[in-house]
Design a protein around this motif. Structure first.
Motif, PDB file in Angstrom:
ATOM      1  N   TYR A  67       0.807  -1.213   0.000  1.00  0.00           N
ATOM      2  CA  TYR A  67       0.000   0.000   0.000  1.00  0.00           C
ATOM      3  C   TYR A  67       0.844   1.268   0.000  1.00  0.00           C
ATOM      4  N   GLU A  68       0.196   2.370  -0.373  1.00  0.00           N
ATOM      5  CA  GLU A  68       0.861   3.670  -0.416  1.00  0.00           C
ATOM      6  C   GLU A  68       1.534   3.958   0.915  1.00  0.00           C
ATOM      7  N   GLY A  69       2.751   4.465   0.834  1.00  0.00           N
ATOM      8  CA  GLY A  69       3.527   4.763   2.030  1.00  0.00           C
ATOM      9  C   GLY A  69       4.578   3.724   2.341  1.00  0.00           C
ATOM     10  N   ASN A  86      -1.465   0.822   6.133  1.00  0.00           N
ATOM     11  CA  ASN A  86      -0.946   2.184   5.967  1.00  0.00           C
ATOM     12  C   ASN A  86      -1.700   3.231   6.779  1.00  0.00           C
ATOM     13  N   VAL A  87      -2.686   2.810   7.569  1.00  0.00           N
ATOM     14  CA  VAL A  87      -3.416   3.717   8.456  1.00  0.00           C
ATOM     15  C   VAL A  87      -3.458   3.081   9.837  1.00  0.00           C
ATOM     16  N   ASN A  97      -8.103   8.755   3.156  1.00  0.00           N
ATOM     17  CA  ASN A  97      -7.780   8.344   1.794  1.00  0.00           C
ATOM     18  C   ASN A  97      -6.920   9.347   1.055  1.00  0.00           C
ATOM     19  N   SER A  99      -2.808  10.934   0.808  1.00  0.00           N
ATOM     20  CA  SER A  99      -1.425  10.576   1.136  1.00  0.00           C
ATOM     21  C   SER A  99      -0.992  11.112   2.492  1.00  0.00           C
ATOM     22  N   TYR A 102      -1.479   8.616   5.437  1.00  0.00           N
ATOM     23  CA  TYR A 102      -0.789   7.339   5.475  1.00  0.00           C
ATOM     24  C   TYR A 102       0.516   7.442   6.258  1.00  0.00           C
ATOM     25  N   CYS A 121       1.639  -0.161   9.983  1.00  0.00           N
ATOM     26  CA  CYS A 121       2.290   1.002   9.373  1.00  0.00           C
ATOM     27  C   CYS A 121       3.067   1.831  10.391  1.00  0.00           C
TER      28      CYS A 121
END
Length: 194
Positions: A67-69, A86-87, A97, A99, A102, A121
């Motif tokens: 996931y992003e991050g 990521n959260v 939702n 960036s 995250y 995360c």
């Protein structure tokens, strides 16, 4: 012209950068604004979100979502069905939702994450560390550390080759490859390569 290989069922969005010699297998999805290095292998059903960076010679086994991050440095191994988040406090009623919401996760060079492990995360997994299958990582993992359990706790130390290290007087020589290490409390450093 592309120098990577992707199975016909893989989806690679425009704007993704994939290095030479990388293979993307069945039903995988690579999002835009993703950077994937050279000589990587992304197994079946791997999802890579936007703004993810993956180094060279990374192996991501089947059913893993990055996931992003998340940042994966060179030679990282992600075992089958392991999980990144990521959260920290996900809520359906209060979506996070963007960036900015995250928390970054960094997996340093050569680290391995076993099958079905979960990486919460905001942590850093140190160089050549080894996360056992099924572990839940909710805090930073020192370099060369072997962690296991829920939550993951230090169980020992490992060599770059993956063999267990035994320290005597703060020093260890790998019985498989002859690399040498020195330990000072929770910090291990390599003192001799092969």
């Amino acid at each position: 012209m592309t120098n990577h290989w992707a199975h016909p069922t893989a989806i690679i969005d425009e704007g993704a950068s994939i290095g030479e010699g990388t293979k993307v297998w069945h039903f995988s999805h690579i999002s835009p604004k993703t950077i994937i290095g050279e000589q990587c292998s992304l197994g079946q059903n791997v999802y890579v979100a936007s703004n993810v960076t993956i180094g060279n010679s990374v192996k991501i086994q089947n059913n893993v979502s990055v996931y992003e991050g998340v940042i994966l440095e060179d030679f990282v191994f992600c075992g089958p069905s392991m999980v990144f988040t990521n959260v920290r406090t996900p809520r359906s009623a209060f979506p996070r939702n963007t960036s900015e919401d995250y928390r970054p996760t960094v997996v340093k060079r050569g680290a391995s994450i076993g099958a079905n492990a979960t990486v919460v995360c905001g942590v850093t997994i140190g160089e050549w560390a080894f996360v056992a299958a099924g572990a839940v990582v909710n805090r930073d993992v020192p370099a060369y550390s072997l962690v296991a359990g829920v939550p993951a706790k230090g169980m020992g130390w490992v060599c770059e080759c993956g063999s267990t290290l035994t320290f005597r007087d703060q020093k260890s020589v790998c019985h498989d490859c002859d690399r040498e290490y020195e330990r000072n409390q929770d910090i291990v450093r390599k003192t001799k390569d092969v």
